[in-house]
Write a protein that holds these residues in place. Structure first.
Motif, PDB file in Angstrom:
ATOM      1  N   THR A  51       1.620  10.409  -3.077  1.00 23.93           N
ATOM      2  CA  THR A  51       1.275   9.486  -4.169  1.00 23.93           C
ATOM      3  C   THR A  51       1.649  10.098  -5.524  1.00 23.93           C
ATOM      4  O   THR A  51       2.105   9.401  -6.422  1.00 23.93           O
ATOM      5  N   GLU A  52       1.510  11.415  -5.621  1.00 22.43           N
ATOM      6  CA  GLU A  52       1.835  12.101  -6.867  1.00 22.43           C
ATOM      7  C   GLU A  52       3.352  12.069  -7.094  1.00 22.43           C
ATOM      8  O   GLU A  52       3.819  11.802  -8.203  1.00 22.43           O
ATOM      9  N   ARG A  53       4.110  12.314  -6.041  1.00 25.33           N
ATOM     10  CA  ARG A  53       5.577  12.262  -6.141  1.00 25.33           C
ATOM     11  C   ARG A  53       6.036  10.854  -6.553  1.00 25.33           C
ATOM     12  O   ARG A  53       6.936  10.697  -7.358  1.00 25.33           O
ATOM     13  N   LEU A  54       5.368   9.860  -5.941  1.00 24.75           N
ATOM     14  CA  LEU A  54       5.706   8.467  -6.267  1.00 24.75           C
ATOM     15  C   LEU A  54       5.437   8.185  -7.742  1.00 24.75           C
ATOM     16  O   LEU A  54       6.285   7.624  -8.435  1.00 24.75           O
ATOM     17  N   ARG A  55       4.262   8.590  -8.191  1.00 21.84           N
ATOM     18  CA  ARG A  55       3.876   8.358  -9.588  1.00 21.84           C
ATOM     19  C   ARG A  55       4.870   9.010 -10.542  1.00 21.84           C
ATOM     20  O   ARG A  55       5.269   8.423 -11.539  1.00 21.84           O
ATOM     21  N   GLU A  56       5.269  10.226 -10.224  1.00 23.23           N
ATOM     22  CA  GLU A  56       6.227  10.945 -11.077  1.00 23.23           C
ATOM     23  C   GLU A  56       7.559  10.206 -11.139  1.00 23.23           C
ATOM     24  O   GLU A  56       8.145  10.033 -12.208  1.00 23.23           O
TER      25      GLU A  56
ATOM     26  N   GLN B 279       8.069   7.084 -10.536  1.00 15.80           N
ATOM     27  CA  GLN B 279       7.875   5.805 -11.239  1.00 15.80           C
ATOM     28  C   GLN B 279       7.864   6.017 -12.751  1.00 15.80           C
ATOM     29  O   GLN B 279       8.461   5.250 -13.502  1.00 15.80           O
ATOM     30  N   ALA B 280       7.208   7.090 -13.173  1.00 19.43           N
ATOM     31  CA  ALA B 280       7.125   7.371 -14.616  1.00 19.43           C
ATOM     32  C   ALA B 280       8.508   7.733 -15.160  1.00 19.43           C
ATOM     33  O   ALA B 280       8.886   7.326 -16.255  1.00 19.43           O
ATOM     34  N   ARG B 281       9.274   8.501 -14.387  1.00 16.83           N
ATOM     35  CA  ARG B 281      10.574   8.966 -14.867  1.00 16.83           C
ATOM     36  C   ARG B 281      11.602   7.840 -14.924  1.00 16.83           C
ATOM     37  O   ARG B 281      12.423   7.771 -15.827  1.00 16.83           O
ATOM     38  N   THR B 282      11.574   6.950 -13.911  1.00 15.01           N
ATOM     39  CA  THR B 282      12.618   5.922 -13.822  1.00 15.01           C
ATOM     40  C   THR B 282      12.160   4.576 -14.376  1.00 15.01           C
ATOM     41  O   THR B 282      12.992   3.714 -14.645  1.00 15.01           O
ATOM     42  N   GLY B 283      10.848   4.387 -14.487  1.00 14.45           N
ATOM     43  CA  GLY B 283      10.330   3.086 -14.916  1.00 14.45           C
ATOM     44  C   GLY B 283      10.474   2.031 -13.832  1.00 14.45           C
ATOM     45  O   GLY B 283      10.385   0.833 -14.089  1.00 14.45           O
ATOM     46  N   GLU B 284      10.728   2.465 -12.594  1.00 14.23           N
ATOM     47  CA  GLU B 284      10.894   1.532 -11.476  1.00 14.23           C
ATOM     48  C   GLU B 284       9.771   1.741 -10.466  1.00 14.23           C
ATOM     49  O   GLU B 284       9.161   2.813 -10.411  1.00 14.23           O
ATOM     50  N   GLN B 285       9.518   0.714  -9.653  1.00 16.34           N
ATOM     51  CA  GLN B 285       8.467   0.806  -8.651  1.00 16.34           C
ATOM     52  C   GLN B 285       8.902   1.631  -7.439  1.00 16.34           C
ATOM     53  O   GLN B 285       8.147   2.383  -6.866  1.00 16.34           O
ATOM     54  N   ASP B 286      10.171   1.422  -7.025  1.00 19.54           N
ATOM     55  CA  ASP B 286      10.688   2.189  -5.884  1.00 19.54           C
ATOM     56  C   ASP B 286      12.212   2.277  -5.983  1.00 19.54           C
ATOM     57  O   ASP B 286      12.781   1.960  -7.031  1.00 19.54           O
ATOM     58  N   ALA B 287      12.841   2.706  -4.879  1.00 22.05           N
ATOM     59  CA  ALA B 287      14.245   3.115  -4.958  1.00 22.05           C
ATOM     60  C   ALA B 287      15.267   1.990  -4.803  1.00 22.05           C
ATOM     61  O   ALA B 287      16.454   2.274  -4.673  1.00 22.05           O
ATOM     62  N   VAL B 288      14.832   0.730  -4.777  1.00 18.94           N
ATOM     63  CA  VAL B 288      15.830  -0.350  -4.670  1.00 18.94           C
ATOM     64  C   VAL B 288      15.578  -1.401  -5.746  1.00 18.94           C
ATOM     65  O   VAL B 288      14.431  -1.643  -6.137  1.00 18.94           O
ATOM     66  N   ILE B 289      16.676  -1.979  -6.220  1.00 22.03           N
ATOM     67  CA  ILE B 289      16.606  -3.041  -7.229  1.00 22.03           C
ATOM     68  C   ILE B 289      17.326  -4.248  -6.654  1.00 22.03           C
ATOM     69  O   ILE B 289      18.429  -4.111  -6.119  1.00 22.03           O
TER      70      ILE B 289
ATOM     71  N   GLU C  97       0.844  -1.196   0.000  1.00 24.67           N
ATOM     72  CA  GLU C  97       0.000   0.000   0.000  1.00 24.67           C
ATOM     73  C   GLU C  97       0.881   1.249   0.000  1.00 24.67           C
ATOM     74  O   GLU C  97       1.632   1.483   0.951  1.00 24.67           O
ATOM     75  N   PRO C  98       0.809   2.065  -1.073  1.00 26.10           N
ATOM     76  CA  PRO C  98       1.638   3.269  -1.033  1.00 26.10           C
ATOM     77  C   PRO C  98       1.000   4.333  -0.132  1.00 26.10           C
ATOM     78  O   PRO C  98      -0.207   4.293   0.105  1.00 26.10           O
ATOM     79  N   ASP C  99       1.806   5.211   0.363  1.00 24.97           N
ATOM     80  CA  ASP C  99       1.342   6.360   1.137  1.00 24.97           C
ATOM     81  C   ASP C  99       0.465   5.991   2.335  1.00 24.97           C
ATOM     82  O   ASP C  99      -0.707   6.380   2.412  1.00 24.97           O
ATOM     83  N   PRO C 100       0.987   5.238   3.284  1.00 26.44           N
ATOM     84  CA  PRO C 100       0.163   4.815   4.431  1.00 26.44           C
ATOM     85  C   PRO C 100      -0.291   5.988   5.308  1.00 26.44           C
ATOM     86  O   PRO C 100      -1.296   5.893   5.991  1.00 26.44           O
ATOM     87  N   LEU C 101       0.442   7.097   5.263  1.00 21.68           N
ATOM     88  CA  LEU C 101       0.093   8.229   6.137  1.00 21.68           C
ATOM     89  C   LEU C 101      -0.746   9.295   5.423  1.00 21.68           C
ATOM     90  O   LEU C 101      -1.063  10.320   6.024  1.00 21.68           O
ATOM     91  N   LYS C 102      -1.052   9.025   4.142  1.00 25.52           N
ATOM     92  CA  LYS C 102      -1.765  10.032   3.313  1.00 25.52           C
ATOM     93  C   LYS C 102      -1.035  11.380   3.424  1.00 25.52           C
ATOM     94  O   LYS C 102      -1.622  12.411   3.753  1.00 25.52           O
TER      95      LYS C 102
END
Ligand code: ZN
Length: 306
Positions: free
Chosen positions: A94-99, A101-111, A81-86
């Motif tokens: 959620t908007e920052r996350l989406r941006e 994700q769109a820019r890097t093509g990754e789900q989050d900051a670790v691979i 669940e993204p953004d547990p604290l709203k």
């Protein structure tokens, strides 16, 4: 009008654009200010040929550099669940996350990837600094746990490569909880008797440096990397003292016993191969030759000279 906008304008724009030089032909070194031909810089693994400054390397490039023939398999990380604290600052989290994700093509900051290093299996968890400054939220914690469990499952060493500004403030206390979580994760690797190697890259700061990043069996750092907890300016203002030259740089940490070795990027792979080999095969690599047996049946021992 439509003939002008749809036909003439694109034609004109195409003509003008063609005459422009590509803007990525040259890069400027942020340390010595020299201009470096882009292709030359990439061939030198983004290390400045004039002053040796190590620029940041994209995470995919780093994995290619370390694994045999640049080949590796990535594992899918659990979704949560993204953004547990709203959370919302100037923008929604959620908007920052989406941006990102769109820019890097990754789900989050670790691979998390696995493959061979010098023919030996290895698991690497690498941070992606381009994704919200490589900050550590719950998804990154999940990634580190998945990497540790994979290493145990494969009986392979775990290599973690942080490149992070620290905790992800949009996740508040949940991001701070990733500190003990990640420590428990790497402890699982240690308890299984497997090597845990950390490769500190620029920057390794905040909650990341205060948890798993400083607990490697062996800590390697790239030259010139900033490694520390609080920023130098904050410390200076707090203690009201001038900090020494090179403070919080890889070389300073090595000289003060916090890092084992500072290794230039071009030698990282060979260094890792040597370390993994030493840690996994502690027996001497040379053949053990038994002493020649004499006629009496005893091993020949050279006569003592008294
Ligand atoms: Zn330079």
């Amino acid at each position: 009008m439509s003939w002008l906008t749809n036909f003439v304008r694109p034609k004109l724009q195409a003509l003008v654009r063609r005459s422009e030089l590509p803007d990525n032909l040259w890069d400027k070194c942020s340390q010595c200010g020299q201009m470096i031909f882009h292709r030359e810089l990439e061939a030198a693994l983004r290390v400045c040929p004039h002053c040796g400054f190590h620029m940041r390397l994209p995470v995919a490039r780093r994995l290619e550099l370390l694994f045999d023939e640049g080949k590796y398999n990535r594992i899918e990380l659990p979704k949560r669940e993204p953004d547990p604290l709203k959370f919302r600052d100037t923008k929604r989290y959620t908007e920052r996350l989406r941006e990102a994700q769109a820019r890097t093509g990754e789900q989050d900051a670790v691979i998390v990837a696995h493959g061979g290093i010098g023919g030996m299996p290895a698991v690497i968890a690498a941070f992606n600094f381009d994704f919200m400054g490589g900050s550590m939220g719950a998804a990154v914690g999940d990634g580190l746990i998945a990497a540790a469990r994979l290493a145990v499952l494969q009986e392979a060493p775990l290599i973690v490569i942080p490149a992070s500004g620290g905790a992800r403030m949009q996740e508040g206390i949940i991001s701070l909880m990733q500190m003990p979580r990640s420590i428990i994760a790497v402890d699982e690797v240690k308890e299984a008797g497997l090597p845990y190697i950390v490769l500190l890259t620029d920057p390794t700061t905040g909650g990341v440096s205060a948890s798993f990043a400083m607990l490697g069996d062996i800590a390697i750092a790239e030259p010139g990397s900033v490694i520390g907890f609080a920023g130098a300016r904050v410390i200076e203002e707090t203690i009201r003292e001038k900090l020494p030259e090179g403070f919080q740089r890889a070389e300073y940490l090595r000289d003060h016993g916090m890092v084992d070795m500072v290794v230039p990027r071009g030698q990282l792979r060979d260094t890792l191969i040597r370390l993994i080999d030493l840690l996994r095969h502690p027996t001497p690599p040379a053949e053990v030759v038994s002493l020649p047996v004499t006629a009496g049946g005893d091993a020949h021992v050279p006569a003592r000279i008294d």
